[in-house]
Design a protein around this motif. Structure first.
Motif, PDB file in Angstrom:
ATOM      1  N   SER A 108      22.945-108.244 -12.702  1.00  0.00           N
ATOM      2  CA  SER A 108      24.057-107.790 -13.541  1.00  0.00           C
ATOM      3  C   SER A 108      23.543-107.399 -14.920  1.00  0.00           C
ATOM      4  CB  SER A 108      25.108-108.886 -13.673  1.00  0.00           C
ATOM      5  OG  SER A 108      25.652-109.215 -12.409  1.00  0.00           O
ATOM      6  N   SER A 109      24.200-106.443 -15.526  1.00  0.00           N
ATOM      7  CA  SER A 109      23.777-105.923 -16.820  1.00  0.00           C
ATOM      8  C   SER A 109      24.125-106.897 -17.942  1.00  0.00           C
ATOM      9  CB  SER A 109      24.472-104.591 -17.093  1.00  0.00           C
ATOM     10  OG  SER A 109      25.864-104.804 -17.303  1.00  0.00           O
ATOM     11  N   PRO A 110      23.444-106.776 -19.100  1.00  0.00           N
ATOM     12  CA  PRO A 110      23.842-107.575 -20.266  1.00  0.00           C
ATOM     13  C   PRO A 110      25.315-107.392 -20.617  1.00  0.00           C
ATOM     14  CG  PRO A 110      21.700-106.578 -20.646  1.00  0.00           C
ATOM     15  CD  PRO A 110      22.217-105.992 -19.364  1.00  0.00           C
ATOM     16  N   ALA A 111      25.843-106.169 -20.434  1.00  0.00           N
ATOM     17  CA  ALA A 111      27.253-105.925 -20.733  1.00  0.00           C
ATOM     18  C   ALA A 111      28.164-106.728 -19.803  1.00  0.00           C
ATOM     19  CB  ALA A 111      27.567-104.430 -20.607  1.00  0.00           C
ATOM     20  N   ALA A 112      27.752-106.892 -18.545  1.00  0.00           N
ATOM     21  CA  ALA A 112      28.556-107.677 -17.606  1.00  0.00           C
ATOM     22  C   ALA A 112      28.564-109.150 -18.010  1.00  0.00           C
ATOM     23  CB  ALA A 112      28.021-107.511 -16.192  1.00  0.00           C
ATOM     24  N   TRP A 113      27.416-109.647 -18.443  1.00  0.00           N
ATOM     25  CA  TRP A 113      27.359-111.037 -18.909  1.00  0.00           C
ATOM     26  C   TRP A 113      28.202-111.220 -20.173  1.00  0.00           C
ATOM     27  CZ3 TRP A 113      25.142-115.379 -16.743  1.00  0.00           C
ATOM     28  CH2 TRP A 113      24.367-115.174 -15.601  1.00  0.00           C
TER      29      TRP A 113
ATOM     30  N   GLY B  51      22.319-115.199 -24.803  1.00  0.00           N
ATOM     31  CA  GLY B  51      22.707-114.401 -25.958  1.00  0.00           C
ATOM     32  C   GLY B  51      23.808-113.403 -25.626  1.00  0.00           C
ATOM     33  N   ASP B  52      23.762-112.811 -24.432  1.00  0.00           N
ATOM     34  CA  ASP B  52      24.801-111.860 -24.019  1.00  0.00           C
ATOM     35  C   ASP B  52      26.148-112.567 -23.899  1.00  0.00           C
ATOM     36  OD1 ASP B  52      22.794-109.863 -23.732  1.00  0.00           O
ATOM     37  OD2 ASP B  52      22.364-110.578 -21.696  1.00  0.00           O
ATOM     38  N   VAL B  53      26.142-113.742 -23.261  1.00  0.00           N
ATOM     39  CA  VAL B  53      27.383-114.494 -23.090  1.00  0.00           C
ATOM     40  C   VAL B  53      27.941-114.916 -24.449  1.00  0.00           C
ATOM     41  CG1 VAL B  53      28.367-116.643 -22.190  1.00  0.00           C
ATOM     42  CG2 VAL B  53      26.819-115.285 -20.767  1.00  0.00           C
ATOM     43  N   ALA B  54      27.060-115.397 -25.320  1.00  0.00           N
ATOM     44  CA  ALA B  54      27.492-115.821 -26.655  1.00  0.00           C
ATOM     45  C   ALA B  54      28.089-114.654 -27.435  1.00  0.00           C
ATOM     46  CB  ALA B  54      26.322-116.432 -27.417  1.00  0.00           C
ATOM     47  N   ALA B  55      27.483-113.468 -27.309  1.00  0.00           N
ATOM     48  CA  ALA B  55      28.004-112.291 -28.016  1.00  0.00           C
ATOM     49  C   ALA B  55      29.402-111.937 -27.529  1.00  0.00           C
ATOM     50  CB  ALA B  55      27.054-111.109 -27.827  1.00  0.00           C
TER      51      ALA B  55
END
Length: 248
Positions: free
Chosen positions: A76-81, A197-201
């Motif tokens: 999955s992409s960073p955007a999905a996370w 970091g992606d989820v936190a963002a």
């Protein structure tokens, strides 16, 4: 449909898939009650309940693919996370459910359980003493007061489904209730530290990364023996024991 897929099965419950229908068999009626009530209240995409005939709950499959799986690299992409983080923030900002979470414990009770489990892991030779001791120190940061929110309670990455970088469904709500927001975020990112970091963002404010890492250690220490006893392999690459080793 000419076959039945066993998704998961152990002494507490089993989940079967027949075409686009999942059949969840659980002898604990209260756990199924929680799942149905939580899906009705959660302000995020959830599976449609098709019918219920205790001890069986039938739900429809959700579209998309799992965000990730423990022990495997996520595709999955960073955007999905990040979208998953945003969806969980929406859940945590929702009104509290009228029941306590099944996993809810105060810090002192949780610390006592953790100490007993650490002792058993070493005494029975399941894990080396140094590995247990180090992770018990890391886990200490999670043993603090927290403000209760509406939590999923078992937010593994393969319980979140995504398509085109958006969340299409979150499944398996039997552990939902009032709990620690950072426990949900830690469960989601367990074994996928590269996406923390992606989820936190996506989640926004209030993310203490040290507490999330502490929950990784705490959850893994408490889970190893249960997983072994119920036919799972926490020693598989990328799974709970590797998570514990990464804290060294």
């Amino acid at each position: 449909m000419d076959e039945v897929e066993v998704v998961v099965a152990h002494s507490e419950r089993a989940t079967l898939r027949v075409g686009d229908v999942f059949l969840k068999v659980d002898a604990d009626r209260a756990r199924v009650d929680v799942e149905v009530r939580a899906m009705a209240l959660a302000p995020v995409p959830t599976p449609k309940v098709l019918w219920r005939e205790p001890p069986v709950l039938a739900i429809a499959a959700v579209p998309g693919t799992a965000l990730g799986r423990l022990g495997e690299p996520s595709t999955s992409s960073p955007a999905a996370w990040a979208a998953a983080g945003a969806a969980i923030r929406k859940l945590h900002d929702a009104p509290l459910p009228p029941w306590r979470g099944r996993r809810r414990r105060d810090p002192a009770e949780l610390a006592a359980e953790l100490d007993g489990e650490c002792e058993a892991l070493v005494r029975n030779g399941v894990l080396p003493a140094g590995l247990v001791t180090r992770n018990r120190r890391v886990a200490e940061a999670a043993l603090r007061p927290w403000t209760e929110v509406f939590t999923h309670g078992d937010l593994q990455s393969d319980h979140v489904f995504v398509a085109h970088d958006r969340v299409t469904g979150i499944i398996d709500w039997s552990e939902a209730g009032r709990g620690d927001a950072l426990f949900d975020l830690a469960t989601l990112t367990l074994g996928h530290e590269e996406h923390l970091g992606d989820v936190a963002a996506g989640y926004g404010t209030g993310v203490d990364l040290d507490v999330i890492r502490a929950w990784w250690s705490l959850r893994s220490l408490l889970g190893v023996r249960w997983l072994v006893e119920h036919g799972f392999d926490p020693f598989a690459p990328g799974c709970e024991v590797d998570v514990l080793k990464s804290r060294m």
